[in-house]
Design a protein around this motif. Structure first.
Motif, PDB file in Angstrom:
ATOM      1  N   PHE A 231       0.780  -1.229   0.000  1.00 26.40           N
ATOM      2  CA  PHE A 231       0.000   0.000   0.000  1.00 26.40           C
ATOM      3  C   PHE A 231       0.821   1.293   0.000  1.00 26.40           C
ATOM      4  CE2 PHE A 231      -3.608   2.687   1.460  1.00 26.40           C
ATOM      5  CZ  PHE A 231      -4.445   2.366   0.407  1.00 26.40           C
ATOM      6  N   PRO A 232       1.847   1.398   0.838  1.00 21.48           N
ATOM      7  CA  PRO A 232       2.642   2.644   0.818  1.00 21.48           C
ATOM      8  C   PRO A 232       3.228   2.931  -0.562  1.00 21.48           C
ATOM      9  CG  PRO A 232       3.237   1.298   2.715  1.00 21.48           C
ATOM     10  CD  PRO A 232       2.328   0.468   1.867  1.00 21.48           C
ATOM     11  N   THR A 233       3.725   1.872  -1.221  1.00 26.74           N
ATOM     12  CA  THR A 233       4.308   2.061  -2.547  1.00 26.74           C
ATOM     13  C   THR A 233       3.237   2.491  -3.551  1.00 26.74           C
ATOM     14  OG1 THR A 233       5.758   0.243  -1.961  1.00 26.74           O
ATOM     15  CG2 THR A 233       5.837   0.984  -4.229  1.00 26.74           C
ATOM     16  N   ILE A 234       2.059   1.883  -3.459  1.00 28.57           N
ATOM     17  CA  ILE A 234       0.964   2.244  -4.363  1.00 28.57           C
ATOM     18  C   ILE A 234       0.607   3.716  -4.190  1.00 28.57           C
ATOM     19  CG2 ILE A 234      -1.457   1.807  -4.962  1.00 28.57           C
ATOM     20  CD1 ILE A 234      -1.025  -1.091  -4.006  1.00 28.57           C
ATOM     21  N   ILE A 235       0.455   4.132  -2.929  1.00 29.82           N
ATOM     22  CA  ILE A 235       0.114   5.527  -2.634  1.00 29.82           C
ATOM     23  C   ILE A 235       1.189   6.459  -3.188  1.00 29.82           C
ATOM     24  CG2 ILE A 235      -0.106   7.240  -0.761  1.00 29.82           C
ATOM     25  CD1 ILE A 235      -2.538   5.575  -0.982  1.00 29.82           C
ATOM     26  N   LEU A 236       2.449   6.068  -2.955  1.00 30.75           N
ATOM     27  CA  LEU A 236       3.561   6.903  -3.394  1.00 30.75           C
ATOM     28  C   LEU A 236       3.548   7.079  -4.913  1.00 30.75           C
ATOM     29  CD1 LEU A 236       6.211   8.390  -2.865  1.00 30.75           C
ATOM     30  CD2 LEU A 236       7.386   6.210  -3.081  1.00 30.75           C
ATOM     31  N   LEU A 237       3.479   5.968  -5.641  1.00 30.51           N
ATOM     32  CA  LEU A 237       3.527   6.072  -7.100  1.00 30.51           C
ATOM     33  C   LEU A 237       2.281   6.766  -7.645  1.00 30.51           C
ATOM     34  CD1 LEU A 237       5.185   2.717  -8.207  1.00 30.51           C
ATOM     35  CD2 LEU A 237       6.215   4.916  -7.729  1.00 30.51           C
ATOM     36  N   GLY A 238       1.149   6.532  -6.981  1.00 22.79           N
ATOM     37  CA  GLY A 238      -0.088   7.196  -7.394  1.00 22.79           C
ATOM     38  C   GLY A 238       0.021   8.701  -7.240  1.00 22.79           C
ATOM     39  N   THR A 239       0.569   9.124  -6.113  1.00 19.30           N
ATOM     40  CA  THR A 239       0.723  10.556  -5.863  1.00 19.30           C
ATOM     41  C   THR A 239       1.680  11.187  -6.871  1.00 19.30           C
ATOM     42  OG1 THR A 239       0.767   9.840  -3.570  1.00 19.30           O
ATOM     43  CG2 THR A 239       1.001  12.176  -3.973  1.00 19.30           C
ATOM     44  N   VAL A 298       3.378  23.247 -11.360  1.00 18.94           N
ATOM     45  CA  VAL A 298       2.582  23.351 -10.135  1.00 18.94           C
ATOM     46  C   VAL A 298       2.140  21.957  -9.681  1.00 18.94           C
ATOM     47  CG1 VAL A 298       0.433  24.234  -9.175  1.00 18.94           C
ATOM     48  CG2 VAL A 298       1.822  25.685 -10.655  1.00 18.94           C
ATOM     49  N   LEU A 299       1.682  21.144 -10.634  1.00 19.73           N
ATOM     50  CA  LEU A 299       1.204  19.808 -10.273  1.00 19.73           C
ATOM     51  C   LEU A 299       2.328  18.950  -9.690  1.00 19.73           C
ATOM     52  CD1 LEU A 299      -1.132  18.989 -13.288  1.00 19.73           C
ATOM     53  CD2 LEU A 299      -1.793  19.399 -10.907  1.00 19.73           C
ATOM     54  N   ILE A 300       3.514  19.054 -10.282  1.00 21.83           N
ATOM     55  CA  ILE A 300       4.638  18.249  -9.781  1.00 21.83           C
ATOM     56  C   ILE A 300       5.000  18.677  -8.364  1.00 21.83           C
ATOM     57  CG2 ILE A 300       7.075  17.681 -10.086  1.00 21.83           C
ATOM     58  CD1 ILE A 300       6.601  17.945 -13.123  1.00 21.83           C
ATOM     59  N   VAL A 301       5.046  19.998  -8.159  1.00 18.62           N
ATOM     60  CA  VAL A 301       5.387  20.478  -6.820  1.00 18.62           C
ATOM     61  C   VAL A 301       4.354  19.980  -5.808  1.00 18.62           C
ATOM     62  CG1 VAL A 301       5.635  22.521  -5.365  1.00 18.62           C
ATOM     63  CG2 VAL A 301       6.686  22.472  -7.630  1.00 18.62           C
ATOM     64  N   ILE A 302       3.065  20.077  -6.181  1.00 20.93           N
ATOM     65  CA  ILE A 302       2.021  19.583  -5.273  1.00 20.93           C
ATOM     66  C   ILE A 302       2.203  18.090  -5.009  1.00 20.93           C
ATOM     67  CG2 ILE A 302      -0.457  19.138  -5.040  1.00 20.93           C
ATOM     68  CD1 ILE A 302      -0.959  21.713  -6.591  1.00 20.93           C
ATOM     69  N   SER A 303       2.447  17.321  -6.073  1.00 20.33           N
ATOM     70  CA  SER A 303       2.531  15.872  -5.892  1.00 20.33           C
ATOM     71  C   SER A 303       3.732  15.488  -5.027  1.00 20.33           C
ATOM     72  CB  SER A 303       2.557  15.152  -7.236  1.00 20.33           C
ATOM     73  OG  SER A 303       3.782  15.366  -7.893  1.00 20.33           O
ATOM     74  N   TYR A 304       4.857  16.203  -5.196  1.00 17.71           N
ATOM     75  CA  TYR A 304       6.012  15.888  -4.346  1.00 17.71           C
ATOM     76  C   TYR A 304       5.774  16.283  -2.902  1.00 17.71           C
ATOM     77  CZ  TYR A 304       9.008  14.171  -8.009  1.00 17.71           C
ATOM     78  OH  TYR A 304       9.535  13.395  -8.996  1.00 17.71           O
ATOM     79  N   ARG A 305       5.071  17.409  -2.716  1.00 15.80           N
ATOM     80  CA  ARG A 305       4.709  17.809  -1.347  1.00 15.80           C
ATOM     81  C   ARG A 305       3.890  16.707  -0.686  1.00 15.80           C
ATOM     82  NH1 ARG A 305       4.724  23.619  -0.724  1.00 15.80           N
ATOM     83  NH2 ARG A 305       6.948  23.995  -0.555  1.00 15.80           N
ATOM     84  N   LEU A 306       2.857  16.243  -1.422  1.00 16.33           N
ATOM     85  CA  LEU A 306       1.984  15.201  -0.877  1.00 16.33           C
ATOM     86  C   LEU A 306       2.790  13.931  -0.600  1.00 16.33           C
ATOM     87  CD1 LEU A 306      -1.196  15.526  -3.153  1.00 16.33           C
ATOM     88  CD2 LEU A 306      -0.971  16.173  -0.761  1.00 16.33           C
ATOM     89  N   ALA A 307       3.661  13.586  -1.562  1.00 19.31           N
ATOM     90  CA  ALA A 307       4.436  12.355  -1.410  1.00 19.31           C
ATOM     91  C   ALA A 307       5.365  12.426  -0.208  1.00 19.31           C
ATOM     92  CB  ALA A 307       5.238  12.069  -2.673  1.00 19.31           C
ATOM     93  N   SER A 308       5.941  13.611   0.025  1.00 21.42           N
ATOM     94  CA  SER A 308       6.864  13.679   1.154  1.00 21.42           C
ATOM     95  C   SER A 308       6.096  13.735   2.468  1.00 21.42           C
ATOM     96  CB  SER A 308       7.807  14.872   1.016  1.00 21.42           C
ATOM     97  OG  SER A 308       7.099  16.061   1.220  1.00 21.42           O
ATOM     98  N   ARG A 309       4.899  14.313   2.445  1.00 23.22           N
ATOM     99  CA  ARG A 309       4.136  14.394   3.679  1.00 23.22           C
ATOM    100  C   ARG A 309       3.523  13.038   4.050  1.00 23.22           C
ATOM    101  NH1 ARG A 309      -0.044  19.111   4.278  1.00 23.22           N
ATOM    102  NH2 ARG A 309       1.910  20.227   4.113  1.00 23.22           N
ATOM    103  N   TYR A 310       2.928  12.365   3.058  1.00 20.04           N
ATOM    104  CA  TYR A 310       2.187  11.155   3.402  1.00 20.04           C
ATOM    105  C   TYR A 310       2.958   9.859   3.171  1.00 20.04           C
ATOM    106  CZ  TYR A 310      -1.641  14.375   3.870  1.00 20.04           C
ATOM    107  OH  TYR A 310      -2.418  15.422   4.274  1.00 20.04           O
ATOM    108  N   ALA A 311       4.046   9.924   2.409  1.00 20.93           N
ATOM    109  CA  ALA A 311       4.783   8.679   2.180  1.00 20.93           C
ATOM    110  C   ALA A 311       6.254   8.821   2.546  1.00 20.93           C
ATOM    111  CB  ALA A 311       4.631   8.248   0.723  1.00 20.93           C
TER     112      ALA A 311
END
Lengths: 316, 295
Positions: A231-239, A298-311
């Motif tokens: 699951f963590p990997t799925i979330i990470l790659l999805g984000t 903008v989308l990449i920055v958002i996605s990396y923010r999310l990835a670093s916060r949640y994964a």
């Protein structure tokens, strides 16, 4: 820290000075190592960034960037008025999201299936084969797929054999997008499995043993141990894939499309290529490209923010 | 792992194996089909009789390729491009990854460089300014146009940098005490133990250069100087000429284009990749996972 006392018997001050001198020397070496690469990045990545001012000009090559007249936001307003522009935006989004979704699901399922294979040789053979399409160019695959999906190609022969109608896959606006999504997934799913398989090997085998002890079937083990473990990997790659929603895949579309399917298959990148380098509408093409770059950024920055916060993901 | 031997579990294992065999077959099907088309007679191919076995075995298309000077010229340019561009990519990747793998205390400017590099990865000026810079530098129609603009593969730099970061500090400390400078530490310690990662990146770089067709289309106007993939692209899919064709004309176009010969050319173009792939791909999992997913 790699700083270790060189000689024990020296005066502290001498030692300190030596250390400092050494550190400066090391740092100069680092700068020198980075110089050639940074020079290349400067010329071929950073200098072109200044070219985006063309998007706000009525650019004429003979006059250059400094001599061309300013156009304000005309290129952008034109973009929003042009029905084609809206269409390519929608196409890009639909194709890219389709690829992201299918490209996420198929490798997960495939990794789960492959995980059930205990024989090492057959496992690695399968892996070697399914990774292979990833390493072939879209020119090569485009030619192969055009052959297979053509009106009298293999797929259509098979459809006829099943008693179905032949389909113009590459000339049909209904079929072109699904074709792009499916063939892209076909090319990349094996490669996409790599990370999931690595995640699977990280799962503690003791979990399976105790589950089997408690009488859990393979299926139950998959549902309750393997999937949560992935699951963590799925979330990470999805984000992280969020940053790609405007990248529908230039190479693939360019090698498979034709004017008959522009309506559903033309994407931002192919449109910019045709406008900019074929029709020589430099400013207009740059404006569309800039629009895409900014939104993607903008989308990449958002996605990396999310990835670093949640994964807990960091690129560096 | 404990494996029960009941009928149900055997049946499910059989189903899984079947599914995997089917998936593997689907992965390989287009390639197998292309091989079979290339060794079948044109009439059988045009009649749609060739699937996964050769029909009227015929190797004449391979004979035709041997005499095709344009094909080999393009092939050689691609080889030159891979050797030259690959070497430049690898040298620059290693030279950049090492300083960037240092901590900020060891290399104060590290984060400034990092921001610039990541920014170039995330944002670009677009294809038109990019083309203009290359053309202003007078690189159009030269091999350097294919090699220099992509001299720094930023993604690979980050991959290798993360791998370097994972190398135990003790290893380089020992060398440091012996008086080894950064260059020596890089050459004698980091490079030798990073072989799996370097093999992975080498594979990426070679494949990247070999497969790129697009820069050949826009940066090389002289048809004598185009790389192989561009040659193949123009050969079978001359889209710009097909702009105004109707469906029937497209069909006709597909008929007259020599499918057998094109298939053979495509397969010959894949040989270099197929030769290096088996040697380097076993490092893939190791190289990618260690470098990419950093926790």
């Amino acid at each position: 820290m790699a700083q270790v006392e060189t000689t024990v018997n020296q005066e502290p001050e001498v030692r300190y000075r030596r250390k400092k001198k050494r550190k400066t020397f090391d740092e100069m070496t680092y700068h020198a190592m980075l110089l050639p690469g940074m020079a290349m990045l400067f010329i071929f990545s950073i200098v072109p960034m200044f070219g985006v001012v063309m998007a706000f000009q009525k650019f004429i090559p003979a006059k250059g960037i400094l001599g061309s007249a300013w156009a304000g936001l005309d290129n952008f307003t034109y973009m929003f008025q042009l029905p084609d522009a809206k269409q390519i935006f929608v196409n890009t989004l639909v194709i890219a999201v389709g690829k992201i979704v299918l490209g996420l699901i198929v490798p997960i399922v495939f990794a789960l299936l492959l995980n059930e294979v205990r024989l090492k040789l057959s496992k690695s053979t399968i892996q070697t084969i399914v990774y292979l399409p990833h390493f072939m160019s879209w020119v090569v695959l485009g030619t192969m797929l055009t052959m297979i999906f053509s009106f009298d190609g293999m797929i259509n022969n098979f459809l006829e054999f099943l008693g179905l109608e032949r389909i113009m896959f590459l000339a049909s606006n209904d079929w072109f997008r699904p074709l792009l999504i499916v063939t892209d997934t076909w090319k990349e799913f094996g490669y996409g499995t790599i990370v999931y398989l690595a995640a699977l090997t990280a799962i503690n085998p003791a979990l399976y043993e105790s589950a089997a002890m408690d009488g859990a079937s393979r299926w139950k083990q998959t549902l309750n141990i393997t999937l949560p473990g992935m699951f963590p990997t799925i979330i990470l790659l999805g984000t992280l894939s969020l940053g790609n929603v405007l990248n529908a895949g230039f190479d693939q579309v360019f090698n498979l499309y034709n004017p008959l399917v522009y309506e559903t298959g033309d994407i931002i990148d192919t449109f910019v290529y045709r406008m900019g380098l074929i029709n020589m509408q430099y400013s207009f093409a740059t404006a569309i490209g800039l629009m895409k770059s900014v939104i993607s950024f903008v989308l990449i920055v958002i996605s990396y923010r999310l990835a670093s916060r949640y994964a807990g993901y960091k690129i560096f | 792992m404990i494996q029960s031997k009941t009928l149900g579990s055997r049946l499910s294992r059989l189903m899984i194996m079947l599914a995997l065999v089917l998936i593997t077959f689907v992965s390989l099907a287009p390639i197998v089909n292309t091989i079979m088309v290339s060794v079948s007679s044109s009439t059988a191919v045009n009649a749609g009789r060739v699937y996964f076995f050769p029909v009227e075995l015929n190797f004449s298309s391979y004979g035709q390729i041997l005499n095709d000077t344009k094909f080999w010229k393009a092939f050689l340019i691609s080889v030159e491009r891979v050797l030259l561009g690959g070497a430049i990519n690898m040298i620059l990747t290693i030279l950049m990854a090492y300083p960037l793998s240092r901590s900020v205390t060891q290399f104060r400017s590290r984060n400034k460089y990092m921001w610039i590099i990541v920014f170039t990865m995330l944002f670009s000026g677009g294809i038109v300014p990019w083309y203009m810079v290359i053309s202003k530098l007078g690189l159009i129609n030269s091999i350097w146009a294919l090699v220099l603009p992509g001299a720094v593969p930023v993604f690979n730099v980050i991959l290798l940098m993360n791998f370097f970061k994972g190398i135990p500090k003790e290893l380089e400390e020992a060398a440091f005490i012996d008086g080894a400078g950064p260059l020596k530490i890089l050459l004698k310690i980091f490079i030798p133990i990073s072989m799996p990662s370097l093999a992975t990146i080498t594979l990426f770089v070679i494949v990247g250069h070999w497969n790129n067709f697009f820069d050949g289309i826009i940066l090389i106007n002289d048809s004598e100087k185009i790389p192989l993939q561009t040659y193949l692209q123009q050969l079978s899919l001359t889209r710009d000429q097909m702009q105004n064709l109707s469906v029937e004309q497209l069909q006709q176009f597909n008929k007259i284009s020599n499918t057998t010969l094109n298939s053979a050319k495509i397969l010959v173009s894949m040989i270099p990749i197929l030769l290096i792939y088996p040697f380097l791909q076993r490092y893939l999992i190791h190289g990618i996972v260690l470098g990419a997913v950093k926790e």
